[in-house]
Design a protein around this motif. Structure first.
Motif, PDB file in Angstrom:
ATOM      1  N   ALA A 166      52.408  -2.460  21.824  1.00  0.00           N
ATOM      2  CA  ALA A 166      53.218  -2.139  20.727  1.00  0.00           C
ATOM      3  C   ALA A 166      54.719  -2.348  20.813  1.00  0.00           C
ATOM      4  N   THR A 167      55.376  -2.853  19.739  1.00  0.00           N
ATOM      5  CA  THR A 167      56.930  -2.806  19.757  1.00  0.00           C
ATOM      6  C   THR A 167      57.617  -1.734  18.902  1.00  0.00           C
ATOM      7  N   GLY A 168      58.710  -1.479  19.088  1.00  0.00           N
ATOM      8  CA  GLY A 168      59.513  -0.491  18.827  1.00  0.00           C
ATOM      9  C   GLY A 168      60.450  -0.694  17.510  1.00  0.00           C
ATOM     10  N   GLY A 169      60.442  -1.865  17.035  1.00  0.00           N
ATOM     11  CA  GLY A 169      61.051  -2.203  16.038  1.00  0.00           C
ATOM     12  C   GLY A 169      62.840  -1.806  16.371  1.00  0.00           C
ATOM     13  N   TRP A 170      63.504  -1.574  15.395  1.00  0.00           N
ATOM     14  CA  TRP A 170      64.984  -1.442  15.637  1.00  0.00           C
ATOM     15  C   TRP A 170      65.267  -0.389  16.833  1.00  0.00           C
ATOM     16  N   ILE A 171      64.359   0.364  16.958  1.00  0.00           N
ATOM     17  CA  ILE A 171      64.630   1.633  17.720  1.00  0.00           C
ATOM     18  C   ILE A 171      64.817   1.071  19.219  1.00  0.00           C
ATOM     19  N   GLU A 172      64.134   0.009  19.579  1.00  0.00           N
ATOM     20  CA  GLU A 172      64.276  -0.856  20.944  1.00  0.00           C
ATOM     21  C   GLU A 172      65.697  -1.403  21.247  1.00  0.00           C
ATOM     22  N   LYS A 173      66.513  -1.829  20.240  1.00  0.00           N
ATOM     23  CA  LYS A 173      67.647  -2.367  20.014  1.00  0.00           C
ATOM     24  C   LYS A 173      68.788  -1.131  20.143  1.00  0.00           C
ATOM     25  N   ASN A 174      68.523  -0.085  20.002  1.00  0.00           N
ATOM     26  CA  ASN A 174      69.413   1.051  20.013  1.00  0.00           C
ATOM     27  C   ASN A 174      69.101   2.237  21.127  1.00  0.00           C
ATOM     28  N   PRO A 175      69.163   1.956  22.155  1.00  0.00           N
ATOM     29  CA  PRO A 175      68.704   2.978  23.166  1.00  0.00           C
ATOM     30  C   PRO A 175      69.752   4.294  22.887  1.00  0.00           C
ATOM     31  N   TRP A 176      68.976   5.493  23.268  1.00  0.00           N
ATOM     32  CA  TRP A 176      69.625   6.885  22.979  1.00  0.00           C
ATOM     33  C   TRP A 176      70.419   7.115  24.062  1.00  0.00           C
ATOM     34  N   GLN A 177      71.616   7.688  24.014  1.00  0.00           N
ATOM     35  CA  GLN A 177      72.515   8.041  25.161  1.00  0.00           C
ATOM     36  C   GLN A 177      72.425   9.540  25.257  1.00  0.00           C
ATOM     37  N   GLU A 178      72.029   9.825  26.387  1.00  0.00           N
ATOM     38  CA  GLU A 178      71.790  11.234  27.029  1.00  0.00           C
ATOM     39  C   GLU A 178      73.061  11.689  27.451  1.00  0.00           C
TER      40      GLU A 178
END
Length: 244
Positions: A166-178
């Protein structure tokens, strides 16, 4: 056609929308207890459930009062109806992962502001407790506020539900900053030891509204496990300043 009705409610340590992780397992130590309505609190209804490691939950979004201040906690607690702004849905939303500034289609997100306020969450099954009032399901990693109505519970089946390709769409290009969390030991001791890991995980995820104006002097308030946790944020550093 029968109406959709809650079979249970979940009890968690987060009574407000403010602080709820934006997806399950972002705070894997968060504890939850699923308590059935009397009609469904049957031992036979959960027979065999303990052999699964994970569960799917179908539930109702309850947005309630936006949080961040001590007054918000009190106002939200006093509000009987918590659907919030579910009725005012939009075809596009501004996901936190995009900083709360860019819009994408609502059906390309998991935003709580949808035509129907239905949530889907995968949780880890901790244990099934047998009580005089029926079975209680203990779970970990739920992104649900305290009291959320549960419509259905289904086992997670790896061969059918897991898709490694599976691919994560636009989410994969925008990693979350903890965030880096500075939590003084003197304040940590106020929180029960078994609740502390979940709290730190919630704080790392940055409870603030996406796109909020940077104000290192502002004190935010998070309701958690009966405490009022006050903190400030400066860039990528969060500092806990008090626990009430």
């Amino acid at each position: 056609m029968s109406c959709l009705r809650a079979i249970a409610h979940i009890r968690t340590d987060l009574p407000q929308k403010f602080g709820i992780p934006r997806n399950s397992f972002l705070a894997p130590h968060l504890q939850g207890r699923i308590v059935f309505e009397p009609e469904f609190a049957l031992e036979s209804a959960v027979a065999g459930l303990e052999f699964f490691s994970h569960l799917w939950l179908l539930w109702q979004f309850e947005n309630g009062t936006p949080g961040g201040t001590a007054a918000d906690i009190a106002a939200d607690t006093a509000t009987a109806s918590r659907p919030g702004t579910n009725d005012a849905w939009s075809p596009t939303v501004r996901p936190p992962r995009l900083g709360g500034t860019e819009r994408v289609g609502v059906f390309a997100t998991r935003s709580p502001f949808r035509p129907n306020p239905i949530g889907l969450t995968c949780v880890a099954l901790d244990r099934v407790e047998r009580t005089p009032d029926g079975p209680v399901i203990h779970v970990l990693g739920a992104d649900l506020r305290d009291g959320t109505p549960i419509y259905d519970i289904k086992p997670y089946i790896p061969f059918a539900d897991c898709h490694p390709e599976a691919t994560g769409g636009w989410i994969e290009k925008n990693p979350w900053q903890e965030l880096d969390v500075d939590f003084p030991e003197s304040l940590r001791t106020i929180v029960d030891a078994d609740k502390l890991p979940g709290l730190i995980e919630v704080l790392r995820q940055d409870p603030r509204r996406a796109g909020a104006k940077h104000d290192p002097e502002r004190v935010y308030h998070l309701a958690y496990a009966g405490h009022d946790v006050a903190f400030t944020v400066d860039n990528t550093s969060l500092t806990v300043v008090s626990v009430g």
